[in-house]
Scaffold this motif. Structure first.
Motif, short mmCIF file in Angstrom:
data_model
loop_
_atom_site.label_atom_id
_atom_site.label_comp_id
_atom_site.label_asym_id
_atom_site.label_seq_id
_atom_site.Cartn_x
_atom_site.Cartn_y
_atom_site.Cartn_z
N ASP A 1 45.48 -30.88 63.92
CA ASP A 1 44.22 -30.30 63.45
C ASP A 1 43.78 -30.84 62.09
O ASP A 1 42.83 -30.32 61.50
N GLU A 2 44.44 -31.89 61.59
CA GLU A 2 44.03 -32.51 60.33
C GLU A 2 44.23 -34.02 60.44
O GLU A 2 45.19 -34.49 61.05
N ALA A 3 43.33 -34.78 59.85
CA ALA A 3 43.46 -36.24 59.82
C ALA A 3 42.68 -36.78 58.63
O ALA A 3 41.66 -36.22 58.23
N ARG A 4 43.19 -37.88 58.09
CA ARG A 4 42.50 -38.59 57.01
C ARG A 4 42.13 -39.97 57.55
O ARG A 4 43.01 -40.70 58.02
N VAL A 5 40.84 -40.30 57.49
CA VAL A 5 40.34 -41.49 58.16
C VAL A 5 39.52 -42.32 57.17
O VAL A 5 38.71 -41.78 56.42
N GLN A 6 39.75 -43.63 57.19
CA GLN A 6 38.92 -44.55 56.41
C GLN A 6 37.82 -45.08 57.33
O GLN A 6 38.10 -45.70 58.36
N GLY B 1 40.45 -32.51 72.44
CA GLY B 1 40.87 -31.22 71.90
C GLY B 1 41.75 -31.30 70.67
O GLY B 1 42.25 -30.29 70.20
N SER B 2 41.94 -32.51 70.14
CA SER B 2 42.84 -32.68 69.00
C SER B 2 42.39 -33.89 68.19
O SER B 2 41.63 -34.73 68.68
N LEU B 3 42.87 -33.97 66.95
CA LEU B 3 42.57 -35.10 66.08
C LEU B 3 43.71 -36.11 66.06
O LEU B 3 43.79 -36.95 65.17
N SER B 4 44.59 -36.05 67.06
CA SER B 4 45.79 -36.90 67.05
C SER B 4 45.44 -38.39 67.10
O SER B 4 46.09 -39.19 66.43
N TRP B 5 44.43 -38.78 67.89
CA TRP B 5 44.11 -40.20 68.00
C TRP B 5 43.63 -40.76 66.66
O TRP B 5 44.03 -41.86 66.25
N LEU B 6 42.80 -40.01 65.97
CA LEU B 6 42.30 -40.48 64.68
C LEU B 6 43.40 -40.47 63.63
O LEU B 6 43.40 -41.30 62.72
N ARG B 7 44.33 -39.54 63.73
CA ARG B 7 45.45 -39.55 62.78
C ARG B 7 46.30 -40.81 62.98
O ARG B 7 46.80 -41.39 62.02
N VAL C 1 35.22 -36.20 68.28
CA VAL C 1 36.08 -35.21 67.62
C VAL C 1 35.88 -33.88 68.33
O VAL C 1 34.86 -33.65 68.98
N PRO C 2 36.84 -32.97 68.25
CA PRO C 2 36.67 -31.67 68.90
C PRO C 2 35.56 -30.86 68.25
O PRO C 2 35.31 -30.97 67.04
N ALA C 3 34.86 -30.07 69.06
CA ALA C 3 33.89 -29.14 68.50
C ALA C 3 34.63 -28.18 67.56
O ALA C 3 35.70 -27.67 67.88
N GLY C 4 34.04 -27.97 66.38
CA GLY C 4 34.69 -27.15 65.37
C GLY C 4 35.27 -27.96 64.23
O GLY C 4 35.90 -27.41 63.33
N THR C 5 35.03 -29.27 64.25
CA THR C 5 35.57 -30.14 63.20
C THR C 5 34.72 -30.06 61.94
O THR C 5 33.50 -30.07 62.01
N VAL C 6 35.37 -29.99 60.80
CA VAL C 6 34.71 -30.01 59.50
C VAL C 6 35.06 -31.34 58.83
O VAL C 6 36.22 -31.76 58.83
N VAL C 7 34.04 -32.01 58.28
CA VAL C 7 34.23 -33.29 57.62
C VAL C 7 34.14 -33.07 56.11
O VAL C 7 33.16 -32.50 55.62
N ARG C 8 35.14 -33.52 55.39
CA ARG C 8 35.17 -33.39 53.93
C ARG C 8 35.39 -34.76 53.30
O ARG C 8 35.95 -35.66 53.93
N TRP D 1 37.00 -42.84 52.42
CA TRP D 1 37.97 -42.02 53.14
C TRP D 1 37.36 -40.63 53.35
O TRP D 1 36.72 -40.08 52.44
N VAL D 2 37.55 -40.06 54.51
CA VAL D 2 37.12 -38.70 54.78
C VAL D 2 38.29 -37.92 55.37
O VAL D 2 39.20 -38.50 55.97
N ARG D 3 38.24 -36.63 55.19
CA ARG D 3 39.26 -35.75 55.76
C ARG D 3 38.62 -34.91 56.86
O ARG D 3 37.58 -34.30 56.65
N LEU D 4 39.27 -34.89 58.01
CA LEU D 4 38.81 -34.09 59.15
C LEU D 4 39.71 -32.87 59.29
O LEU D 4 40.93 -32.96 59.20
N GLU D 5 39.06 -31.74 59.52
CA GLU D 5 39.79 -30.48 59.62
C GLU D 5 39.23 -29.72 60.83
O GLU D 5 38.03 -29.48 60.91
#
Length: 451
Positions: free
Chosen positions: A4-9, A53-59, A89-96, A149-153
């Motif tokens: 449920d968390e990933a940091r992506v460039q 349903g998960s952020l695993s691929w982007l992680r 990304v799954p519905a409900g994702t917040v981008v920071r 870089w962005v953080r996905l939550e």
């Protein structure tokens, strides 16, 4: 694996360079400029949907880059625009951003956010033809694409969140009400990740178990439910995995607060402990409807149920009594939740789900860097410099005109800049000499180096 968390460039594509070309054909040896514009670079876009349903691929693939735009060509032919990179990304994702500021909230399928915009294509020399510039010998470079870089939550989208202390029976309840099959065991902290299930409302006169077995619930109205892994004291401060769990309850319209009747200690104190952790995390969550449920009625003496029910009633709480494992009292629970959610859905019907947090456009300003060089920021000046071919005297002269019209020289003079000072705009450093429009001095001379 649920992540449920990933940091992506994210790196967008650069725009294509504009072409410098002059029309040539038989009997017309000195035609006008006909250099075409460069194509736009590709953008990186996050698209919310139900297919993931998960952020695993982007992680596991944190570096995402798009293609550059094509260069312009002669005969006024524009370069090809690069395709955008769509990241599901799954519905409900917040981008920071990397500093924690919210950039976008994508709660519904179809919501999207451009995380890195592709660079503009540079204009070809045909775009600079004017009455005073009959044979422009320069074009623009492509604008660099955005990179950061962005953080996905991920915050799960469930209308009902089941909360309670560890081993209260939350996963058992979700499994009993829906087709979800979370891991269940007779020890605390069995659940290490939230489980999402779908609960259908029971047809009139039918038991929940019979309706599930017969398939009569298909097509009936219902709701989504999520078990929030057990909360402990101090969860709102990050103890255990508290913060990671609590955020999945933020979007819930209502809570099922499960209290274990068979646990040691005072059930009412356990209720208040979890209630405190939830409200300490987000005070607004304390105002949402809550259905308090005393679970494991089959594991205790009836006198215990009566005593605990009276203590809750004295505190102003009217609990339901169930056994999630035996199926006792589930029909009443579903009926109560359907009533609560009907009112909450009506209240939420007019709200817009998608939220985009925009930053204000920066005004043109002049400051000083640590090494004493002047720094010009804001407006469009950084983009102008990035797209200028500084090796072409005509392009540099055109850039000087644009900076003068934008008021850069006036701001530098007001700030106290003196001839020969270093001035930085974007990644370029110039030696500043006031133009003839500002002072009686020969035309500006600039040198370009990397900052």
């Amino acid at each position: 694996m649920f992540v449920d968390e990933a940091r992506v460039q994210v790196t967008a594509g650069r725009g294509g360079d504009g072409s410098v070309s002059f029309h040539r054909e038989k009997y017309q040896p000195r035609g006008g400029p006909d250099g075409g514009n460069g194509g736009r670079g590709g953008s990186v876009v996050f698209l919310a949907g139900d297919s993931v349903g998960s952020l695993s691929w982007l992680r596991d693939h944190p570096h995402q880059r798009t293609a550059d735009g094509g260069p312009g060509r002669s005969n006024n032919r524009s370069g090809a625009d690069a395709a955008d990179l769509i990241l599901a990304v799954p519905a409900g994702t917040v981008v920071r951003d990397d500093e924690g500021r919210v950039l976008a909230d994508l709660p519904a399928p179809g919501d999207h956010y451009v995380a890195a915009a592709g660079g503009r294509g540079g204009r070809g020399n045909a775009a600079f033809l004017s009455d005073s510039r009959r044979a422009p010998g320069f074009g623009e470079l492509g604008e660099p694409g955005q990179a950061r870089w962005v953080r996905l939550e991920l915050r799960l989208i469930a209308e009902v969140a089941v909360i309670g202390l560890p081993n209260a029976g939350k996963s058992t309840l979700v499994g009993a009400l829906s087709a979800a099959r979370p891991k269940v065991a007779a020890y605390p902290f069995t659940t290490l990740e939230p489980t999402l299930g779908r609960v259908e409302s029971t047809p009139s006169g039918a038991s929940l178990g019979a309706a599930i077995s017969s398939g009569a619930l298909r097509g009936a109205s219902g709701f989504t439910i999520c078990d929030i892994p057990g909360l402990i004291e101090g969860a709102h401060e990050g103890r255990g995995l508290g913060l990671g769990f609590l955020r999945h309850a933020e979007r819930a319209l209502a809570f099922v607060h499960l209290v274990d009747l068979s646990a040691e200690g005072d059930p009412l104190a356990a209720y208040h402990l979890v209630r405190h952790e939830v409200t300490a995390y987000r005070p607004a969550m304390g105002d949402r409807p809550e259905v308090v449920v005393l679970n494991k009625v089959d594991a205790v003496d009836p006198s215990v149920v009566d005593r605990v029910s009276r203590s809750f009633a004295a505190a102003g709480v009217a609990p339901l009594v169930i056994s999630a494992s035996a199926g006792t009292g589930l029909d009443a629970l579903v009926g109560r939740l359907v009533e609560v959610l009907a009112a909450e859905r009506e209240a939420a019907a007019g709200r817009s789900g998608f939220e985009l947090f925009r930053t204000e456009r920066r005004a043109l300003s002049v400051g000083r860097d640590d090494d004493g060089a002047w720094r010009v920021t804001g407006g469009s000046v950084e983009r102008w410099v990035a797209m200028c071919d500084l090796g072409n005297p005509q392009a540099v002269a055109y850039l000087q005109e644009r900076l003068d019209r934008a008021g850069v020289e006036h701001l530098l003079s007001q700030a106290g800049a003196t001839p020969g000072d270093d001035v930085r705009i974007g990644e370029k450093t110039f030696e500043w000499w006031p133009s003839t429009s500002q002072r009686d001095h020969p035309p500006v001379q600039r040198r370009s180096t990397q900052a």
